[in-house]
Design a protein around this motif. Structure first.
Motif, mmCIF file in Angstrom:
data_model
loop_
_atom_site.group_PDB
_atom_site.id
_atom_site.type_symbol
_atom_site.label_atom_id
_atom_site.label_comp_id
_atom_site.label_asym_id
_atom_site.label_seq_id
_atom_site.Cartn_x
_atom_site.Cartn_y
_atom_site.Cartn_z
ATOM 1 N N MET A 1 0.739 -1.269 -0.147
ATOM 2 C CA MET A 1 0.042 -0.020 0.033
ATOM 3 C C MET A 1 0.983 1.256 -0.056
ATOM 4 O O MET A 1 1.808 1.421 0.833
ATOM 5 N N GLU A 91 -2.621 3.215 -3.752
ATOM 6 C CA GLU A 91 -2.524 2.111 -4.555
ATOM 7 C C GLU A 91 -2.505 0.838 -3.347
ATOM 8 O O GLU A 91 -1.790 1.290 -2.309
ATOM 9 N N GLY A 92 -3.327 0.005 -3.589
ATOM 10 C CA GLY A 92 -3.428 -1.156 -2.710
ATOM 11 C C GLY A 92 -4.340 -1.056 -1.519
ATOM 12 O O GLY A 92 -4.428 -2.100 -0.566
#
Length: 226
Positions: A1, A91-92
Motif C-alpha cells: 500500500m 495504491e493497494g
C-alpha cells in the motif's frame, strides 16, 4: 500500500450555467514532501467549508486502481492523477478493505478513516458532464476521507501502513452500500448509527432512516390489524 501521487490546489472561479462558482476540486500533482495539518495539506484549500473540508475531511484518498475503470468508461477524457479531487492517489487499499475508524500511517502523519466521499455537482462541472456524479456513486468507487490524528509530511512513494483496525469492521464500502443501495439493511444501519468513528452527520442520517422504517412497520402492523 502506497501513495502514488500527492495532489493539491487552491480554489478557483469558473463560469458555469450563467454564473461564477468557486471550487477547490482542481488538484495538481506536486513533487517533494508536503505538510499535512489538522485541516488540510499545505498548498491545498477548500472553497465551501460548509460542506467540504474540516477536521473529519482533512485529506481525501482515492485508489489509483479505479482510474482503469474510468478510462474505459470515459475513453475520450484525459484522466491524470488528482482528477477526482483527491489529495492522495493511493495504491493497494480499496474501499472494501478499509474500516471506518482504521488508523493509517502515511509518511510521518497518522490518519483516521472517517467516511466515503459523496461528491457535489462540482464534479460534474469539472468533468463537463451532467451524469458523472450519478455514475460516480453508482460505481461505488468513492474513495474516502481521513482525519489527521498526527500532523506530519507526506510525499509520493510513501508507504501506507495500518496502525490500528476498528473492531466494528464496518468498511467504507458498507457505508456507501447502506446509503445508496441496500437501504433496508437494518442490521448494518444500526451498527453504523452507533459507530463513534463515523461523523455525527452520517450517524444522524442512519438514525433517521431507522426511525422512518420503524414508523413504516408500525403503520403497516396497524393496517394489518384492522
Amino acid at each position: 500500500m502506497k501513495v502514488i501521487s500527492l495532489n493539491v490546489g487552491k480554489p478557483r472561479e469558473i463560469f458555469h450555467e450563467g454564473r461564477i462558482i468557486r471550487t477547490g476540486i482542481f488538484k495538481q500533482p506536486v513533487d517533494g514532501r508536503v505538510r499535512v495539518t489538522a485541516l488540510n495539506l499545505a498548498g491545498d484549500e477548500q472553497a465551501d467549508l460548509t460542506v467540504h473540508g474540516g477536521p473529519s475531511k482533512a485529506v481525501y484518498l482515492y485508489p489509483a486502481e479505479h482510474y482503469e475503470f474510468w478510462r474505459k468508461e470515459l475513453p475520450e477524457m484525459s484522466l491524470p492523477w488528482g482528477m477526482f479531487g483527491e489529495n492522495l492517489t493511493i495504491e493497494g487499499l480499496l474501499e472494501k478493505d478499509v474500516n471506518v475508524g482504521d488508523r493509517l500511517c502515511v509518511g510521518s502523519a497518522e490518519l483516521r478513516v472517517t467516511e466515503p466521499r459523496l461528491p457535489c455537482y462540482k464534479l460534474n462541472v469539472k468533468f463537463r458532464r451532467d451524469d458523472i456524479v450519478k455514475r460516480f456513486l453508482k460505481s461505488r468507487r468513492t474513495g474516502f476521507y481521513c482525519a489527521v490524528l498526527r500532523e506530519g509530511e507526506i510525499g509520493a512513494g510513501d508507504s501506507i501502513e495500518f496502525l490500528g483496525r476498528e473492531p466494528s469492521k464496518i468498511t467504507v464500502a458498507d457505508i456507501t452500500r447502506i446509503y445508496a443501495f441496500d437501504k433496508r439493511d437494518t442490521i448494518t444501519l444500526r451498527r453504523a448509527a452507533a459507530l463513534e468513528a463515523l461523523s455525527e452527520s452520517w450517524r444522524d442520517y442512519f438514525r433517521d432512516q431507522l426511525t422512518k422504517m420503524s414508523r413504516e412497520k408500525t403503520a403497516g402492523d396497524s393496517t394489518d390489524a384492522n
